[in-house]
Design a protein around this motif. Sequence first.
Motif: not given
Ligand code: HEM
Length: 437
Positions: A73, A199, A87, A136, A195-196, A51-52, A191, A62, A263, A143, A90, A48
């Motif tokens: 992206i 968490f 990416r 998730n 979410v954060p 991820q943050m 998201h 983004y 990814a 994207p 993440h 977790v």
């Molecule tokens: C436990 C926490 C988190 C989980 C499980 C999670 C999960 C995900 C997933 C599954 C995606 C899609 C990635 C993909 O393209 O395959 C994503 C994208 C993204 N997340 Fe998170 N995330 C978390 C926390 C955060 C936090 C805290 C931020 C920002 C403050 C964030 C920012 C983003 C951004 C900007 C994307 C779009 C970029 C991309 O798709 O690669 N995420 N996240």
Amino acid sequence: MTGRTPQRTSRRRFLNNLILHFRPTTVPAATLPLTVSWGLGGMAAILVLTQMVTGSLLNFIYEPVPSLAYPSILIIHDDIVFGKLVRNLHHWGANLLVIVAGLHMLRVIFTAAFYAPRHVTWYLGLGLMALVLGANFSGYLLPYDQLAYWAVTICTGMLDYIPWLGPYLKALIMAGEEIGPAALKLFHTVHTTVVPALFLFLMTYHFWRIRKAGGLVVPKQPEDPPTGTPLRVPTVPNLIVREMAMTAVILAVLLVLAVFFDAPLGEPANPGLSPNPTKAPWYFAGLQELLLHFPPVLAVTVIPFLAGLLLLALPFASQPNEAASIWFGTRPDRIAAGAAAIGGVIVTLLWVFLNEYFRTEGWHASGIHRVFSGEIAFGLGLAGLAGFFFILRRRVDLSRHGAFQAVLMLLTSVFLTLTIIGAGFRGAGMRLTWPGG
Ligand code: HEM
Ligand code: HEM
């Protein structure tokens, strides 16, 4: 002469003090042996936090607007140093989190760690699991490629099958009638802020409740003093060294995945062109698979509702205290659980194949298929579960706890098999096929 300088000693004292602000000074010795399930909760916490960090980095570039999301992206991939790696981290972190939190939950279930005084920890854990899936799912759309757009469309579409509430829930989640600018903005805000924050709150509360409950469940050890208080050892270094090793292992796995596997990123989202098949994310594939076999209300409302109710009710099931923390205590317990695991796979495979046969051979009109899919099949399934429990109790003479564990194992095995079939073995028209076929 120890060879330690005064500076090193005071640094060490400072570190110990810092650690002991967060951890108890001693821990039960019985919780330390490195078993296969050791530290899964800690690994989930590390994931977790990772991820943050990676999510915040992605967020610098983004753009949560349909016309700019996909290009942003591409910028992360092509123009930012280590952008693709971040990416990938993440993406794989998110997937690993579902698996690790799921395994942690199974360990808690099979060590019966959900009874009072751990019931609040259990409920907080259920909240965390919902949050893991919510995080998730809300990230999945970001994207804004074909995969994201249509997976979210199919999942929100499932909500239509929930009587009364469904359409309202759907409109709330999508911020309108269909996925577009408002939905993307909403998903992004949830998201990256809601979410954060949730968490951090739930995790802190979860950890505090673990302390309040006196630490993890431990089996009574032969060397424990007769007073019943388990033997305790200092947290530093015993627990801390193991936790550092656990952190290194999970980060290494994550890094290897992120370096070697990119990814996925499909074509930009096209609302006018749905891919065939249109699939839900893998962690919802079991639910989507159920939709192929049951009427929608059963698959999307009744079965998830009953599963949720079962999880909420677990702390109320009475049990002998000595069973807590013991995986599968006796040899018959282990045999029953093993048979349930294998039986679950076999029965599910048979059932899926038969259904596929009836579906594709046009037997729908005959009515026989209703024995395999529909309310009758559902009733037969419930009766089968009750019968299994009864046989284990009355014929095999298993303890209530042992029989209960076997039933939970059967349900887990059926759910996992459905998820694997749904995620990996469904192709065009949702027909059974080999992966990639
Ligand atoms: C436990 C926490 C988190 C989980 C499980 C999670 C999960 C995900 C997933 C599954 C995606 C899609 C990635 C993909 O393209 O395959 C994503 C994208 C993204 N997340 Fe998170 N995330 C978390 C926390 C955060 C936090 C805290 C931020 C920002 C403050 C964030 C920012 C983003 C951004 C900007 C994307 C779009 C970029 C991309 O798709 O690669 N995420 N996240
Ligand atoms: C992000 C998700 C989660 C995090 C970060 C987390 C973290 C932890 C940690 C660090 C521990 C103590 C050590 C261990 O068992 O590994 C723990 C214990 C526990 N967790 Fe979680 N957990 C999560 C999800 C869950 C879920 C999904 C459940 C069940 C529904 C759950 C229920 C419990 C219970 C009952 C304990 C106490 C176990 C015992 O006393 O033996 N947790 N959790």
